[in-house]
Design an enzyme around this catalytic site. Structure first.
Site, PDB file in Angstrom:
ATOM      1  N   CYS A   1       0.867  -1.179   0.000  1.00 50.96           N
ATOM      2  CA  CYS A   1       0.000   0.000   0.000  1.00 50.96           C
ATOM      3  C   CYS A   1       0.907   1.234   0.000  1.00 50.96           C
ATOM      4  CB  CYS A   1      -0.984  -0.010   1.165  1.00 50.96           C
ATOM      5  SG  CYS A   1      -0.283   0.199   2.824  1.00 50.96           S
TER       6      CYS A   1
ATOM      7  N   ASN B   1       2.293   1.521   4.380  1.00 47.46           N
ATOM      8  CA  ASN B   1       2.567   0.260   5.057  1.00 47.46           C
ATOM      9  C   ASN B   1       2.211   0.300   6.547  1.00 47.46           C
ATOM     10  OD1 ASN B   1       5.402  -1.932   5.677  1.00 47.46           O
ATOM     11  ND2 ASN B   1       3.367  -2.516   5.064  1.00 47.46           N
TER      12      ASN B   1
ATOM     13  N   CYS C   1      -1.532   0.653   7.254  1.00 53.95           N
ATOM     14  CA  CYS C   1      -2.973   0.370   7.315  1.00 53.95           C
ATOM     15  C   CYS C   1      -3.337  -0.880   6.520  1.00 53.95           C
ATOM     16  CB  CYS C   1      -3.793   1.558   6.806  1.00 53.95           C
ATOM     17  SG  CYS C   1      -3.602   3.078   7.765  1.00 53.95           S
ATOM     18  N   ARG C   2      -3.476  -0.725   5.213  1.00 53.12           N
ATOM     19  CA  ARG C   2      -4.018  -1.801   4.383  1.00 53.12           C
ATOM     20  C   ARG C   2      -3.071  -2.975   4.179  1.00 53.12           C
ATOM     21  NH1 ARG C   2      -5.329   1.835  -0.575  1.00 53.12           N
ATOM     22  NH2 ARG C   2      -3.384   2.743   0.191  1.00 53.12           N
ATOM     23  N   SER C   3      -1.817  -2.717   3.816  1.00 48.73           N
ATOM     24  CA  SER C   3      -0.930  -3.853   3.525  1.00 48.73           C
ATOM     25  C   SER C   3      -0.592  -4.683   4.763  1.00 48.73           C
ATOM     26  CB  SER C   3       0.320  -3.421   2.755  1.00 48.73           C
ATOM     27  OG  SER C   3       1.073  -2.469   3.455  1.00 48.73           O
TER      28      SER C   3
ATOM     29  N   ASP D   1      -8.517   3.334   1.528  1.00 49.94           N
ATOM     30  CA  ASP D   1      -7.528   3.748   2.526  1.00 49.94           C
ATOM     31  C   ASP D   1      -8.275   4.319   3.733  1.00 49.94           C
ATOM     32  OD1 ASP D   1      -5.452   4.745   4.043  1.00 49.94           O
ATOM     33  OD2 ASP D   1      -4.453   5.742   2.363  1.00 49.94           O
TER      34      ASP D   1
END
Length: 174
Positions: free
Chosen positions: A19, A22, A24-26, A137
């Site tokens: 993401c 690095n 939140c999402r990944s 996000d």
């Protein structure tokens, strides 16, 4: 004398989630995928990591809300943020972009078709109709937004695992 397990090398399927920062999402996707392969008892076949396309949060733990949402699903996130490196194309078999912007950044770093073929939008593996192609996000959102992202990445993990196992010719009954 070596055991037969020591004599035959085990397959390692290397998966990288990407993401922007690095945090939140990944890392949420990394944790969801690690949790899934652990529950299926096949974690020894995988090397799983995550990173960001930017340098914004190097060395930081995932956002507290990311960790909170993951913890509600029984997943503990301890990853430290790092930036994507060109060498990651050699180190990983599958590179999963969380959104089209990350995808564009990764494709611009790819040296050739072999590297480009490793890159996929992660959400394409989520089953169901009418979904967006991007994992949203949640950074400027609420805990509810982080929980929604955790649900999305967990659902997509199932489809990704099916894809990887079938691509590698692994017959596996869940």
């Amino acid at each position: 004398m070596q055991s037969s397990e020591e004599q035959s090398p085990e397959i390692k399927i290397r998966v990288l989630f990407v993401c922007l920062g690095n945090i939140c999402r990944s890392p949420a996707a990394e944790g969801a995928f690690q949790d899934l392969v652990r529950k299926k008892g096949i974690e020894r076949y995988f090397e799983i990591d995550s990173c960001g396309t930017s340098r914004y949060h190097l060395g930081e733990l995932p956002d507290m809300r990311t960790r909170q949402a993951a913890r509600k699903k029984g997943i503990e996130l301890v990853h430290r943020a790092r930036q994507f490196q060109k060498s990651d194309f050699d180190a990983f078999d599958h590179v999963l972009a969380m959104d089209r912007s990350n995808l564009k950044d990764l494709l611009s770093l790819a040296s050739g078709e072999e590297e480009r073929k490793k890159i996929h939008l992660y959400r394409k593996f989520q089953k169901g109709e009418g979904k967006d192609s991007d994992v949203p996000d949640p950074y400027y959102g609420t805990l509810k937004d982080f929980e929604e992202v955790q649900s999305i990445v967990s659902e997509a993990a199932e489809g990704l695992l099916e894809f990887i196992l079938s691509k590698n010719g692994v017959k596996y009954a869940p």
